[in-house]
Scaffold this active site. Structure first.
Site: not given
Length: 679
Positions: A146-147, A189, A270, A338, A343, A371, A499, A522
């Site tokens: 992922e990413r 995840n 998430e 983070k 993000d 990412e 974003h 999102w």
């Protein structure tokens, strides 16, 4: 043909042949291994054996003594620290209280040699700023990442434990050379399957390979594992059967891997399960795992990346959830935060949890993989971004209380200090997909060891070890690296925009994105809030109030449109299009010039790199040249998409002295990338 001409031709021919041999697989560990150095040691261990071998085959100086000894002179060192003394030409001694400290000292000596750094006389004392320096792999058990933008995972679970990839040892060596001492093998995840007996046998094999290099393994765990794997009715952390399941699982792990590091947990974020599913707190969830690991010395890293659908500003949610439980976590829990409150954006303010949570150990989480910064297609050196983060003043104990000092034990002396980086490593022959992306892996390790190093120092080290010693190459390419992060911010999201990426893959621009039924937070419009009046997210006391999560006088500085740093202006303020910037331009014009500057800077990078052709091998030169072409096209794409879209709100002309858009907005809106084929 005379002999001189023949010699020159042969020299060129052999040099060209050598230069063509580079594929990036050796990373920054390209030293010749033909040395026959004299190395003595007073102790033996698998780790010390590695240190001896590295020096014997690569060190070109005088004899080296490796001394493992506890005495008063070494009491000031942390376990991983070391002292190097002596003379490169007469004799060098490396001392430490641990065998891994001797290995780190050996790599330090070799780094000095390969960078041609420092005088012959040596007197060096080194201790790491953070005790735990980890990579987080977002690798899935099926081999995808992922990413991740450098191919499939290096962990070949389908082959383990019978077949062992030689890359595991190469990976361990690369990490040890920059002081990384832990790795989380799987995605946050997390699949519960990682805790099954079959997978733990596979993990044991990896742990055995990494151990001599001073690297502990950790696992991301799914909070619902007791229910999914154990068949329990639920995973309520206050249920005794759930607590017993975790104790039993910890015992099983430590019987296989006695030095297992611990668990990393993403919970109630998430869609991931967590303690809030049972009306429990983050502290309740973390503490049950901590209690299970504590008898063995294991730790829990509990991520603060949490947000759920709601009306609250997403940037405020982690602070809102974690501040009420500050001081309620066990001592072997560290909350992983983070760097920014949203993000991993190209530029963010630091998370207000740094300097906010005083009674709980916090570990910064940085993203090495890009990412939100062009994946492995864009050359973006991240050390300047991370330095801005480390050096940001939280004011939690007055002026000078930087993020670095709030997390490394200087201000809050917790029993744990740690830092994590989301890895950019994959199966690609050059490990990271882009030759220059290797520099971010390297920079993370060096800053995790010593966040006081400068981005300039790190870039120069890496260039000299990875490419060449020639200053004609080092000087311009280093400057390109140091400028590259700000360049990316300019052509993507200047002045605090954030974003506004395409849906899902986060590669290209899509400030107009509108997905039916999607969560508002999102979607880009949630963040840029462009309208006829202006642009930006109002986080002042009259908006979402996010500025109030910071300490004075920073909160007042951020709250004032005149005093807010212009690089973060649109993060904290909804600003009129005609607002006058400090340079006299209107906000609209400044936005246009920033985007155009980013495009022109990437074009300058292309010119710089093309002039470097004679310095390095053709394979790596062509690879980087090709990626810079992609980056240049992407920069224009970003500029045109954002300016043409925001122009529909501002109603103002793009200043006529900058490059004209080459796209039509309607055509840009039709672009839908298949990222499987865009890496």
């Amino acid at each position: 043909m005379n002999r001189t001409v023949l010699y020159i031709i042969l020299l060129f021919w052999f040099s060209a042949g050598y230069l063509k041999a580079e594929d990036g697989s050796r990373l920054w560990l390209r030293a010749e291994t033909t040395a026959t150095a004299q190395v003595k040691t007073n102790r033996k261990s698998p780790t010390i054996t590695i240190a001896v071998e590295e020096l014997k085959t690569q060190w070109k100086g005088a004899p080296v003594q490796l001394v493992l000894k506890r005495d008063k002179e070494l009491l000031g060192l942390k376990k991983d620290g070391y002292i190097i003394s002596g003379d490169k030409q007469k004799g060098v001694t490396v001392r430490s209280v641990s065998d891994i400290g001797l290995l780190y000292g050996a790599y330090h000596l070799l780094r000095l040699q390969e960078t041609q750094n420092g005088s012959d006389r040596l007197q060096i004392t080194e201790s790491p700023k953070y005790d735990l320096r980890l990579l987080n792999h977002w690798d899935n058990l099926n081999g995808t990442i992922e990413r991740g933008y450098a191919g499939h995972s290096i962990w070949k679970w389908n082959e383990l434990p019978e077949k062992i990839s030689p890359r595991y040892k190469e990976y361990a060596r690369a990490n040890a050379s920059i002081g990384i001492n832990g790795t989380v093998l799987n995605n946050v995840n997390a699949s519960p399957a990682i805790l099954t007996s079959d997978y733990l046998q596979k993990v044991k094999v990896v742990a055995d390979i990494l151990r001599p290099y001073g690297i502990k393994v950790y696992l991301s765990v799914n909070f619902s594992s007791p229910k999914i794997l154990g068949g329990l009715p639920g995973s309520d952390p206050l249920e005794s059967t759930v607590q017993q399941w975790w104790r039993d699982k910890a015992g099983e792990i430590y019987r296989l891997i006695p030095d297992f590091g611990g668990f990393l947990v993403k919970a109630n974020s998430e869609g991931q399960p967590g303690p809030q599913d049972y009306d429990r707190t983050h502290a309740d969830g973390a503490n049950i795992l901590a209690d299970a690991l504590r008898p063995y010395g294991g730790i829990v890293m509990w991520r603060a990346f949490v947000y759920n659908p709601g009306n609250e500003d997403r940037a405020k949610q982690a602070y809102g959830e974690f501040m009420p439980v500050d001081g309620k976590f066990r001592e072997n829990v560290i909350v992983q935060v983070k760097n920014g409150p949203v993000d991993f954006q190209p530029r963010e303010p630091f998370s207000p949890l740094f300097g906010g949570m005083e009674h709980t150990a916090l570990m910064p989480e940085l993203q090495v993989t890009q990412e939100y910064l062009g994946f492995s297609n864009h050359l973006v050196f991240l050390a300047p971004q991370w330095k801005e983060f480390f050096d940001s003043d939280t004011y939690c104990k007055g002026e000078g209380a930087t993020v670095a000092k709030t997390t490394d034990g200087t201000i809050f002396p917790h029993s744990l200090s740690a830092i994590a980086g989301v890895a950019n490593i994959g199966q690609d022959i050059n490990w990271c997909g882009h030759h220059f992306a290797q520099a971010n892996w390297y920079a993370f390790g060096r800053l995790a060891w010593n966040h006081e190093l400068t981005a300039d120092e790190i870039a120069e080290e890496w260039l000299r070890m990875t490419f060449t010693q020639q200053n004609g190459f080092i000087t311009p390419v280093k400057q390109m690296m140091l400028d590259s992060w700000e360049t990316a911010v300019n052509y993507m999201m200047p002045l605090g925009l954030h974003h506004i990426f395409a849906w899902g893959h986060h590669y290209g621009p899509e400030p107009w994105s509108d997905i039916p039924g999607a969560r508002p937070d999102w979607l880009p419009r949630y963040y840029h809030n462009a309208d006829e009046k202006g642009i930006g997210f109002d986080r002042t006391i009259h908006g979402s109030g996010a500025v109030s999560q910071y300490h004075s006088p920073l909160r007042e500085q951020l709250n004032g449109i005149e005093t807010c740093p212009e690089d973060l202006l649109l993060w904290f303020h909804h600003v009129p299009w005609d607002y006058r910037m400090k340079n006299g331009r209107t906000l609209w014009d400044e936005l246009c010039y920033r985007y155009d500057t980013g495009v022109q800077q990437v074009r300058e990078f292309q010119k710089i790199w093309d002039r470097m052709e004679g310095y390095i091998d053709e394979e790596r030169f062509r690879h980087v040249q090709s990626r810079l072409k992609i980056q240049s096209r992407d920069a224009v794409w970003w500029k045109d998409a954002c300016l043409l879209y925001f122009q529909t709100y501002s109603g103002k002309p793009i200043p006529y002295d900058i490059e004209r858009p080459v796209h039509e907005l309607d055509n840009l809106k039709k672009i839908k990338l298949d990222m499987k084929h865009h890496n």
